[in-house]
Motif scaffolding. Structure first.
Motif, PDB file in Angstrom:
ATOM      1  N   SER A  21      40.071  28.209  47.571  1.00 56.52           N
ATOM      2  CA  SER A  21      39.361  29.191  48.399  1.00 56.52           C
ATOM      3  C   SER A  21      39.869  30.608  48.147  1.00 56.52           C
ATOM      4  N   LEU A  22      41.169  30.758  47.949  1.00 53.89           N
ATOM      5  CA  LEU A  22      41.725  32.093  47.672  1.00 53.89           C
ATOM      6  C   LEU A  22      41.189  32.632  46.346  1.00 53.89           C
ATOM      7  N   ILE A  23      41.116  31.763  45.353  1.00 49.58           N
ATOM      8  CA  ILE A  23      40.627  32.190  44.030  1.00 49.58           C
ATOM      9  C   ILE A  23      39.144  32.563  44.123  1.00 49.58           C
ATOM     10  N   LYS A  24      38.380  31.733  44.838  1.00 49.32           N
ATOM     11  CA  LYS A  24      36.935  32.031  44.977  1.00 49.32           C
ATOM     12  C   LYS A  24      36.691  33.326  45.735  1.00 49.32           C
ATOM     13  N   ASP A  28      34.817  35.717  43.347  1.00 44.13           N
ATOM     14  CA  ASP A  28      33.367  35.770  43.645  1.00 44.13           C
ATOM     15  C   ASP A  28      33.059  36.371  45.012  1.00 44.13           C
ATOM     16  N   ASP A  29      34.082  36.665  45.800  1.00 44.64           N
ATOM     17  CA  ASP A  29      33.922  37.125  47.180  1.00 44.64           C
ATOM     18  C   ASP A  29      33.063  36.154  48.008  1.00 44.64           C
ATOM     19  N   ASP A  42      42.093  23.879  36.542  1.00 44.45           N
ATOM     20  CA  ASP A  42      40.929  24.680  36.193  1.00 44.45           C
ATOM     21  C   ASP A  42      41.407  26.136  36.153  1.00 44.45           C
ATOM     22  N   PHE A  43      40.815  26.967  35.296  1.00 42.41           N
ATOM     23  CA  PHE A  43      41.208  28.381  35.414  1.00 42.41           C
ATOM     24  C   PHE A  43      40.033  29.329  35.290  1.00 42.41           C
ATOM     25  N   LYS A  44      40.229  30.516  35.863  1.00 41.02           N
ATOM     26  CA  LYS A  44      39.241  31.591  35.794  1.00 41.02           C
ATOM     27  C   LYS A  44      39.990  32.868  35.428  1.00 41.02           C
ATOM     28  N   THR A  45      39.262  33.836  34.858  1.00 43.26           N
ATOM     29  CA  THR A  45      39.965  35.085  34.555  1.00 43.26           C
ATOM     30  C   THR A  45      39.334  36.261  35.285  1.00 43.26           C
ATOM     31  N   LYS A  46      40.172  37.234  35.554  1.00 40.94           N
ATOM     32  CA  LYS A  46      39.671  38.481  36.143  1.00 40.94           C
ATOM     33  C   LYS A  46      40.474  39.645  35.573  1.00 40.94           C
ATOM     34  N   ASP A  47      39.753  40.704  35.208  1.00 39.88           N
ATOM     35  CA  ASP A  47      40.424  41.898  34.689  1.00 39.88           C
ATOM     36  C   ASP A  47      40.574  42.922  35.806  1.00 39.88           C
ATOM     37  N   VAL A  48      41.746  43.484  35.889  1.00 41.88           N
ATOM     38  CA  VAL A  48      42.032  44.478  36.923  1.00 41.88           C
ATOM     39  C   VAL A  48      42.437  45.760  36.216  1.00 41.88           C
ATOM     40  N   ARG A  56      44.656  41.514  32.437  1.00 38.93           N
ATOM     41  CA  ARG A  56      43.860  40.285  32.559  1.00 38.93           C
ATOM     42  C   ARG A  56      44.672  39.217  33.286  1.00 38.93           C
ATOM     43  N   LEU A  57      44.124  38.745  34.408  1.00 38.19           N
ATOM     44  CA  LEU A  57      44.774  37.647  35.126  1.00 38.19           C
ATOM     45  C   LEU A  57      44.061  36.353  34.755  1.00 38.19           C
ATOM     46  N   GLN A  58      44.805  35.435  34.191  1.00 37.23           N
ATOM     47  CA  GLN A  58      44.247  34.098  33.930  1.00 37.23           C
ATOM     48  C   GLN A  58      44.767  33.224  35.075  1.00 37.23           C
ATOM     49  N   ILE A  59      43.875  32.881  36.003  1.00 45.05           N
ATOM     50  CA  ILE A  59      44.306  32.269  37.266  1.00 45.05           C
ATOM     51  C   ILE A  59      44.010  30.770  37.272  1.00 45.05           C
ATOM     52  N   TRP A  60      45.071  29.984  37.335  1.00 45.99           N
ATOM     53  CA  TRP A  60      44.951  28.514  37.281  1.00 45.99           C
ATOM     54  C   TRP A  60      45.024  27.919  38.679  1.00 45.99           C
ATOM     55  N   ASP A  61      44.077  27.034  38.943  1.00 48.05           N
ATOM     56  CA  ASP A  61      44.037  26.298  40.208  1.00 48.05           C
ATOM     57  C   ASP A  61      44.552  24.887  39.916  1.00 48.05           C
TER      58      ASP A  61
END
Ligand code: GTP
Length: 172
Positions: A21-24, A28-29, A42-48, A56-61
């Motif tokens: 939920s924190l990652i979403k 994705d807000d 699972d992972f998603k990336t976000k650029d800040v 680039r944050l590569q965020i693993w759940d």
């Protein structure tokens, strides 16, 4: 798009504390009241962008439920830069698990990662109680790790948490 720095970030913690939920919320807000359990990893990336640099944050759940943990899940810890250890502010058992979460990091991560502690579901707490800080200090045994109190539901401190992490590129 290219980036200046990349961090591999892993969220760990007991089942149902709100890692997915924190990652979403951050990426994705969105918030899902009945979020399904994570199976495996699972992972998603976000650029800040910070001061003109792209981080680039590569965020693993990861799965909190043991039956959904895959045998190689701890191998993803090896080269992680940052760990977010999540517990549920309303669930004492998840707080008590932090010690073993920290051992898991120590046993599987090759480098000395940044670790932050996150107490999630702050929207469910009616009033602040200082006991959480006391318990965390006991568990950390003198280690100084930053504590964030977040809500994946109303968004409290979610952007702040990931921004704080991304900002550490300045120290690398
Ligand atoms: P596992 O995949 O089993 O490890 O769980 P998880 O840590 O990823 O938790 P998840 O994000 O699946 O959330 C578990 C439940 O808690 C879901 O029903 C969420 O809607 C709910 N939840 C997560 N974060 C919050 C929050 O900040 N506030 C409230 N009220 N509920 C939350």
């Amino acid at each position: 798009m290219s980036f200046d720095y990349m961090f591999k970030v892993i969220l760990i913690g007991a089942a149902g504390v709100g890692k997915t939920s924190l990652i979403k919320k951050y990426i994705d807000d969105t918030f899902t009241p009945f979020q399904k359990s994570t199976i495996g990893v699972d992972f998603k990336t976000k650029d800040v962008e910070i001061e003109g640099k792209i981080v680039r944050l590569q965020i693993w759940d990861t799965a909190g439920q043991e039956k959904f943990q895959i045998s190689f899940s701890s191998s993803i810890y090896k080269n992680a830069d940052i760990f977010i250890v999540v517990f549920d502010l309303m669930n004492e058992e998840s707080l008590n698990k932090i010690g073993s979460n920290l051992n898991e990091i120590e046993n599987n991560c090759r480098i000395d990662p940044l670790i932050v502690i996150v107490g999630n579901k702050s929207d469910l707490i009616e009033k602040e109680n200082g006991n959480v800080e006391e318990r965390i200090n006991e568990i950390l045994k003198g280690r100084e790790l930053k504590l964030f109190k977040t809500s994946a539901k109303d968004g409290t401190n979610v952007n702040e948490l990931f921004y704080e992490i991304a900002k550490t590129f300045k120290e690398t």
